[in-house]
Design a protein around this motif. Structure first.
Motif, PDB file in Angstrom:
ATOM      1  N   ARG A 125      -7.796   6.492  -0.792  1.00  0.00           N
ATOM      2  CA  ARG A 125      -7.484   6.190   0.574  1.00  0.00           C
ATOM      3  C   ARG A 125      -8.359   4.903   1.009  1.00  0.00           C
ATOM      4  NH1 ARG A 125      -4.355   9.143   3.210  1.00  0.00           N
ATOM      5  NH2 ARG A 125      -5.133   8.355   4.912  1.00  0.00           N
ATOM      6  N   ARG A 126      -9.405   4.519   0.362  1.00  0.00           N
ATOM      7  CA  ARG A 126     -10.139   3.213   0.874  1.00  0.00           C
ATOM      8  C   ARG A 126      -9.481   2.237   0.385  1.00  0.00           C
ATOM      9  NH1 ARG A 126     -16.407   3.382  -0.153  1.00  0.00           N
ATOM     10  NH2 ARG A 126     -16.076   1.578   0.909  1.00  0.00           N
ATOM     11  N   LEU A 127      -8.816   2.229  -0.761  1.00  0.00           N
ATOM     12  CA  LEU A 127      -7.909   1.028  -1.341  1.00  0.00           C
ATOM     13  C   LEU A 127      -6.606   0.903  -0.747  1.00  0.00           C
ATOM     14  CD1 LEU A 127      -9.090   1.101  -5.208  1.00  0.00           C
ATOM     15  CD2 LEU A 127      -9.955  -0.174  -3.324  1.00  0.00           C
ATOM     16  N   ALA A 128      -6.087   2.048  -0.227  1.00  0.00           N
ATOM     17  CA  ALA A 128      -4.794   2.043   0.336  1.00  0.00           C
ATOM     18  C   ALA A 128      -4.619   0.973   1.498  1.00  0.00           C
ATOM     19  CB  ALA A 128      -4.410   3.634   0.609  1.00  0.00           C
ATOM     20  N   PRO A 129      -3.190   0.356   1.313  1.00  0.00           N
ATOM     21  CA  PRO A 129      -2.864  -0.694   2.394  1.00  0.00           C
ATOM     22  C   PRO A 129      -2.866   0.201   3.775  1.00  0.00           C
ATOM     23  CG  PRO A 129      -1.041  -0.343   1.093  1.00  0.00           C
ATOM     24  CD  PRO A 129      -2.135   0.460   0.143  1.00  0.00           C
ATOM     25  N   LYS A 130      -3.161  -0.669   4.915  1.00  0.00           N
ATOM     26  CA  LYS A 130      -2.897   0.094   6.078  1.00  0.00           C
ATOM     27  C   LYS A 130      -1.188  -0.061   6.434  1.00  0.00           C
ATOM     28  CE  LYS A 130      -7.413  -1.164   8.012  1.00  0.00           C
ATOM     29  NZ  LYS A 130      -8.117  -1.890   8.981  1.00  0.00           N
ATOM     30  N   VAL A 131      -0.935   0.620   7.565  1.00  0.00           N
ATOM     31  CA  VAL A 131       0.428   0.516   8.306  1.00  0.00           C
ATOM     32  C   VAL A 131       0.673  -0.652   8.686  1.00  0.00           C
ATOM     33  CG1 VAL A 131       2.308   1.749   9.450  1.00  0.00           C
ATOM     34  CG2 VAL A 131       0.443   3.191   8.085  1.00  0.00           C
ATOM     35  N   HIS A 132       1.609  -1.567   8.298  1.00  0.00           N
ATOM     36  CA  HIS A 132       1.991  -2.622   9.025  1.00  0.00           C
ATOM     37  C   HIS A 132       3.413  -2.775   9.038  1.00  0.00           C
ATOM     38  CE1 HIS A 132       1.437  -6.896  10.425  1.00  0.00           C
ATOM     39  NE2 HIS A 132       2.441  -7.139   9.616  1.00  0.00           N
ATOM     40  N   TRP A 133       4.133  -2.406  10.296  1.00  0.00           N
ATOM     41  CA  TRP A 133       5.385  -2.561  10.549  1.00  0.00           C
ATOM     42  C   TRP A 133       6.067  -4.080  10.717  1.00  0.00           C
ATOM     43  CZ3 TRP A 133       8.669   1.667  11.112  1.00  0.00           C
ATOM     44  CH2 TRP A 133       8.234   3.007  11.200  1.00  0.00           C
TER      45      TRP A 133
END
Length: 271
Positions: free
Chosen positions: A247-255
């Motif tokens: 989860r730390r490496l997961a990308p953030k949500v960016h619409w």
């Protein structure tokens, strides 16, 4: 209305039952205390619900290094065999080693990318003013673990009236037996029961049925029809993550900017 036989021409794998259509009365009343997450956002225009295609994350990042080491071990064993036996290994042994190396390398890459490239949230927005549904979907292709274009999050737009929810239960070959229960959403060709696309909506049939009921209530009656949640929304992009490496490496949500603006507005506000 709950259908006893599959309504769609091609029901979802493990089909158990159909849930009510978009404009039909919900089959269940949402009960916030047992739901995993409150809505990310709700106002007069749109409702955003959290969504995740994977129930559990954080295991793949540790399985991946093991598989990478295993992929190196196969050719290393062949080399050791050739040195100690003073002869080249047989063709069958080489083929076994090659297959083992490729399989381990593929598995390691797949586990790593599934755990680290899926976004922190895969939200779905129901826009009541436009009667549209906006889905932040994580696409992946197990046959192409090294491809960049086959993996990643993309925003897709569907008509609310063309969605159909199905409850599914798939039995898997687990250690002690068991099943995976989900609710999926099918995208139908307008005016037909022909499925043109399908995507995951929720884990656990009861929760998925309640979240679908929330979407129905919002789209049919507005935000006042939704229950009150005791907990505030979760900030998926800025949550403090300490121990889960995936989860730390997961990308953030960016619409995408245009879809983000459209999904949060009414036609009279931004055309």
């Amino acid at each position: 209305m709950l259908f006893k036989t599959p309504l769609l021409d091609k029901p979802a794998p493990g089909w158990k039952r159909d849930l009510p259509g978009p404009n039909e009365p919900p089959s269940i009343e949402p009960y916030p205390p047992i739901l995993t997450s409150p809505p990310n956002h709700v106002d007069d225009v749109y409702l955003e619900l959290a969504r995740a295609t994977m129930r559990m994350r954080g295991v793949g990042v540790w399985l991946a290094p093991f598989n990478f080491l295993l992929s190196i071990a196969f050719p290393a064993i062949l080399i050791v065999y050739a040195v100690t036996q003073h002869r080249a290994p047989s063709l069958s042994l080489v083929l076994v080693g090659l297959c083992g190396c490729i399989t381990a390398l593929w598995a390691g890459m797949y586990f790593w990318k599934m755990d680290t490239e899926a976004p922190r949230d895969e939200p779905i927005r129901f826009n009541r003013a436009r009667r549209k549904v906006y889905v932040y979907r994580f696409r992946h292709n197990g046959l192409k673990p090294f491809s960049r274009s086959a993996w990643g999050a993309r925003a897709e737009v569907y008509d609310w009236d063309n969605l159909h929810a199905e409850a599914c239960s798939i039995y898997g070959a687990m250690g002690s037996g068991g099943s995976t229960q989900t609710v999926t959403l099918a995208v139908l060709e307008p005016g037909t029961h022909k499925v043109v696309d399908r995507f995951h909506f929720a884990h656990d049939i009861q929760q998925g049925e309640m979240y679908w009921a929330m979407a129905q209530l919002f789209m049919q009656q507005g935000p006042q029809a939704l229950p009150l949640f005791p907990r505030p929304p979760r900030d998926w992009n800025n949550e403090k993550i300490r121990f889960n490496l995936a989860r730390r490496l997961a990308p953030k949500v960016h619409w995408p900017e245009a879809i983000d603006l459209e999904s949060r507005s009414a036609p009279s506000m931004h055309g």
